[in-house]
Each structure stands twice: as structure tokens, then as C-alpha cells.
Enzyme design. Structure first.
Site, PDB file in Angstrom:
ATOM      1  N   GLN A  66      13.041   5.039   0.783  1.00  0.00           N
ATOM      2  CA  GLN A  66      11.882   4.216  -0.540  1.00  0.00           C
ATOM      3  C   GLN A  66      11.255   5.468  -0.978  1.00  0.00           C
ATOM      4  O   GLN A  66      10.980   5.619  -2.423  1.00  0.00           O
ATOM      5  CB  GLN A  66      10.796   3.632   0.336  1.00  0.00           C
ATOM      6  CG  GLN A  66       9.845   3.073  -0.646  1.00  0.00           C
ATOM      7  CD  GLN A  66       8.639   2.482  -0.003  1.00  0.00           C
ATOM      8  OE1 GLN A  66       9.014   1.521  -0.159  1.00  0.00           O
ATOM      9  NE2 GLN A  66       7.633   3.103   1.291  1.00  0.00           N
TER      10      GLN A  66
ATOM     11  N   GLY B 241       0.053   7.327  10.769  1.00  0.00           N
ATOM     12  CA  GLY B 241       1.208   7.947   9.455  1.00  0.00           C
ATOM     13  C   GLY B 241       0.669   7.724   8.011  1.00  0.00           C
ATOM     14  O   GLY B 241       0.469   8.741   7.193  1.00  0.00           O
ATOM     15  N   HIS B 242       0.075   6.653   8.015  1.00  0.00           N
ATOM     16  CA  HIS B 242      -0.513   6.285   7.049  1.00  0.00           C
ATOM     17  C   HIS B 242      -1.708   7.293   6.319  1.00  0.00           C
ATOM     18  O   HIS B 242      -2.455   7.902   5.559  1.00  0.00           O
ATOM     19  CB  HIS B 242      -1.134   5.035   6.800  1.00  0.00           C
ATOM     20  CG  HIS B 242      -0.901   3.891   6.144  1.00  0.00           C
ATOM     21  ND1 HIS B 242       0.022   2.967   7.149  1.00  0.00           N
ATOM     22  CD2 HIS B 242       0.812   3.619   4.983  1.00  0.00           C
ATOM     23  CE1 HIS B 242       0.433   2.522   7.146  1.00  0.00           C
ATOM     24  NE2 HIS B 242       1.186   2.568   5.834  1.00  0.00           N
TER      25      HIS B 242
HETATM   26  O1  PAF Z   1       5.608   1.559   2.112  1.00  0.00           O
HETATM   27  C1  PAF Z   1       5.343   0.992   2.438  1.00  0.00           C
HETATM   28  O2  PAF Z   1       4.035   0.409   2.598  1.00  0.00           O
HETATM   29  C2  PAF Z   1       5.838  -0.599   0.635  1.00  0.00           C
HETATM   30  O3  PAF Z   1       6.763  -0.896   0.176  1.00  0.00           O
HETATM   31  C3  PAF Z   1       5.090   0.210  -0.622  1.00  0.00           C
HETATM   32  C4  PAF Z   1       5.440   1.838  -1.288  1.00  0.00           C
HETATM   33  C5  PAF Z   1       3.462   0.531  -0.576  1.00  0.00           C
HETATM   34  C6  PAF Z   1       5.127  -0.780  -1.998  1.00  0.00           C
HETATM   35  O4  PAF Z   1       4.866  -2.345  -1.645  1.00  0.00           O
END
Ligand code: PAF
Length: 285
Positions: A155, A38-39
Site C-alpha cells: 500500500q 501502530g497508528h
Molecule cells: O491503511 C489503511 O487504514 C487504509 O487502507 C487507508 C490508507 C486509511 C485508506 O483507506
């Protein structure tokens, strides 16, 4: 080639200055490490859109609700750097904690409205921690574009609202959730599930998709939510924290898909809290 790991803000700024002088577009992918596909899809999106890409890795203590959760969060910096090496990332920014929260740090960013429901309601203070650290990472990296997964859809809205409200000149881009073949949304939490639980967890997405399609066909959420919760329980989940239908733009609760909407779920399996969400098309009038 492995990207340089930068730990000090002054060093990041020195590199960034040259990019800006050269008129380059800078993208940032904020992460807490424990990188998965995903990342990496966010990194791909950033690489496609930007001249320079910074991946940040910072396990942000301010967004955890329990000290155990923070302590148990996987820290896998070397493996993360290896995973990033095929992508041609320019910098991996792993700030020393005092670069983010220097001694005496006393500020906090609170976003109202979109944080009132779901994760905001269940995890007090969580989004203050997220908004605060992301504001800092946006300002520190000076990026023009930031890439976030729709897996954490709430988020994404919080961060977008925060950047707009604070006039941080950055475009917040949402990218589709990456899923296992079963439909299970990729998450660093999945690695805490047994093989049997991974199979059970894979049943969640088809249940959400069925409910989304019933809503798009004109169904009423109040009528459909009970049977859908029963299906989730039958799949083996221990507890359902919420199953909600909300407007996609501001997360106001809905009973019918009268506008672009999303279904959100948080449920527990083997002591692991999983969240997911899917889009719901507006029902034809
Ligand atoms: O989604 C995440 O991994 C975290 O919430 C983030 C956006 C890096 C903030 O620490």
C-alpha cells in the site's frame, strides 16, 4: 486535550487556510479507525515532523472485497478520539461519506505495476479503492507530509506512486511496523483472534526473520520457501495465500536477495487473514 472532530470539508479547509497563512507544515495520518499502537506510532512520527497534524478516520467502502468484511469492520470513533487525546493532534477529520463520495461520484484512481502481485492480485479492486480515497484525502487535507506504516508495505508503494504520478505535492513517509512482544505485527484484525490463536500468530514473524537471514546469507528462495511454508503450517495457520520475495523498490519477484528486498506473507488463522513483511538485506556477492 481531545482534538476537534471535523466532518465537513469546508470546515477543514477554513482551519487549514490559517495554518498555510502562518507558514506551517501540515502532516496527515490516514486511517480507518480502530486505532492501535501502530497508528499511534504514525501520529508520533507526524507530530515530530510537522507543525500541525490531521488524523483522518474513514472506513472506505471502495477498498473492501466483501460486504461482510465492510460490515464487520470495527467502528470505534469515541475510543479512537480518546486514544489520540494525549498526542496533541490538531484535527480529527471524520468526513461524512458524501464529502468523500458525493452523489454521482464516477472517478477511480488505478496504479499499475506495483499492484500486479500479492494483495493486488488476491484482492481485485482493493488498491483502486485505496488509491482513490487516499488521493482524495491528500487533496482535501492539503498536507505536506503523509505517514503510512510499513506493515502495509505494498500500500505504501501504491500511494507513493499515485502521489508522484498525479503531481500531488506531498511527501509519503513510511514508518516501521509496530509489533507485539511476540513479533506479531499490530493490526485491527488481531482483535478477532482468540488468545490461543494470538500465540500461534506470534510464530509467524520469527519464521520470516529466519528466512530473511537465510536469504541474506546467500540462500535461494526456491529452496527455502517450502520448509518455511511447512513451519507456518506447523505453527497452526490454516492456509498460506502467498509467501513471496520481492524487490523493495518495485515489488518484482526475486529468487535471490540481489538487491534490497522484502519477504511478504498472507496467511489465514481462525478465519482471519493476516499479512506481514520484513526487510531482507542484499546477500554479499
Ligand atoms: O491503511 C489503511 O487504514 C487504509 O487502507 C487507508 C490508507 C486509511 C485508506 O483507506
Amino acid at each position: 486535550m481531545t482534538a476537534p472532530i471535523i466532518r465537513r470539508l469546508a470546515d477543514l479547509r477554513a482551519i487549514h487556510r490559517n495554518w498555510i497563512r502562518a507558514g506551517e507544515v501540515v502532516g496527515v495520518v490516514p486511517t480507518m479507525g480502530a486505532l492501535h499502537a501502530g497508528h499511534l506510532s504514525l501520529v508520533e512520527a507526524a507530530k515530530a515532523a510537522c507543525d500541525r497534524v490531521i488524523v483522518t478516520i474513514f472506513v472506505n467502502p471502495k477498498q473492501f472485497n466483501s460486504p461482510e468484511d465492510l460490515a464487520n469492520y470495527p467502528r470505534t470513533e469515541h475510543a479512537d478520539a480518546d486514544k489520540l487525546s494525549p498526542y496533541g493532534v490538531d484535527v480529527i477529520y471524520v468526513p461524512d461519506p458524501e464529502e468523500v463520495y458525493p452523489s454521482g461520484f464516477a472517478s477511480s484512481v488505478t496504479v499499475a505495476g506495483v499492484t500486479d502481485v500479492m494483495e493486488g492480485a488476491k484482492r481485485p479492486g482493493h488498491f483502486d479503492g485505496v488509491a482513490t480515497v487516499v488521493a482524495k484525502l491528500f487533496l482535501q487535507t492539503g498536507a505536506h507530509q503523509a505517514f503510512f506504516g510499513e506493515k502495509d508495505y505494498q500500500q505504501l508503494l501504491v500511494v507513493r506512486r499515485m502521489a508522484r504520478d498525479l503531481d500531488i505535492p506531498i511527501e509519503v513517509i513510511g514508518c516501521p511496523t509496530v509489533r507485539e512482544a511476540s513479533g506479531l505485527a499490530m493490526s485491527s484484525r488481531n482483535m478477532r483472534l482468540s488468545d490461543a490463536a494470538l500465540v500461534q500468530a506470534g510464530k509467524l514473524h520469527p519464521i520470516l526473520m529466519r528466512l530473511a537471514s537465510d536469504l541474506a546469507a546467500g540462500g535461494n528462495f526456491d529452496d527455502l520457501v517450502g520448509p518455511a511454508k511447512a513451519d507456518i503450517a506447523a505453527a497452526g495457520f490454516d492456509e498460506i495465500e502467498y509467501l513471496s520475495l520481492c524487490a523493495a523498490d518495485d515489488l518484482r519477484p526475486l529468487n535471490n536477495a540481489v538487491c534490497p528486498a522484502r519477504l511478504f506473507v498472507a496467511a489465514w488463522l481462525e478465519g482471519v487473514r493476516l499479512i506481514d513483511n520484513v526487510a531482507v538485506e542484499p546477500a554479499a556477492k
